[in-house]
Scaffold this motif. Sequence first.
Motif, PDB file in Angstrom:
ATOM      1  N   UNK A 172       0.810  -1.227   0.000  1.00  0.00           N
ATOM      2  CA  UNK A 172       0.000   0.000   0.000  1.00  0.00           C
ATOM      3  C   UNK A 172       0.839   1.272   0.000  1.00  0.00           C
ATOM      4  N   UNK A 173       2.121   1.155   0.384  1.00  0.00           N
ATOM      5  CA  UNK A 173       2.978   2.340   0.431  1.00  0.00           C
ATOM      6  C   UNK A 173       4.355   2.013  -0.130  1.00  0.00           C
ATOM      7  N   UNK A 174       5.041   3.072  -0.559  1.00  0.00           N
ATOM      8  CA  UNK A 174       6.384   2.907  -1.103  1.00  0.00           C
ATOM      9  C   UNK A 174       7.367   2.464  -0.028  1.00  0.00           C
ATOM     10  N   UNK A 175       7.201   3.006   1.175  1.00  0.00           N
ATOM     11  CA  UNK A 175       8.122   2.653   2.261  1.00  0.00           C
ATOM     12  C   UNK A 175       8.042   1.157   2.585  1.00  0.00           C
ATOM     13  N   UNK A 176       6.850   0.610   2.650  1.00  0.00           N
ATOM     14  CA  UNK A 176       6.697  -0.822   2.939  1.00  0.00           C
ATOM     15  C   UNK A 176       7.309  -1.664   1.826  1.00  0.00           C
ATOM     16  N   UNK A 177       7.096  -1.180   0.570  1.00  0.00           N
ATOM     17  CA  UNK A 177       7.667  -1.921  -0.561  1.00  0.00           C
ATOM     18  C   UNK A 177       9.191  -1.902  -0.522  1.00  0.00           C
TER      19      UNK A 177
END
Length: 208
Positions: A114-119
């Motif tokens: 859902x987010x770039x940081x998690x990816x």
Amino acid sequence: EEEEEDDDDDVEEDVDSYSSASWSASETRSRGRQQRRKGRRTAATSARTVRAKSAASASAANSASPISKAKARGASATTSAASTTTTSAAAAAATTTRGKRTHTRREPQREEFSSQEAYVRELEQWRMNRQMNNESVKRSRDRLNEEFATMRDRARRLRLECDVMQADVTALSGDHAILAKVLAHPPLPLSESEAAKLRALILAPCLA
């Protein structure tokens, strides 16, 4: 005369009483003998019954059919196999549980988060795990190569030692044949090469 009749009566009474007592004692002894005989017969019958039962049990055990014995062995083998299979399955399940990896081999995709940081965080973790796995595989491969090289060198040395020992065995066999001819009764003739070999054997301790 009356006194004589009284005496006769007394004698008859004494005879009667003695005869009655003697008959009672004889009857008592006879009954005792009968009871003892009855007891002995009962004991002998009981002993014969016990021996017959024991013999019947032994005969039944020895005369069991091969089919029954085979069925018993088959049932025992089936039980043992089932126990072994259960134990193996439990061990395999435990091994699988212990060896389960906590990360996936597939590279994570952006659309799965859902987010770039998690990816990015998951991608970095995946790359680190992949690098660690590659290094572990490389270390394992290098260790196996070293072990294989060590075993190959040891096999080569053992082969050389075996060749040397085989040559020694061949030489000793020839020496044994020469000495057997010399020590035979009467001694057997030696060829020129065998005579030269015998002189070498005799002079070897001196030269050493």
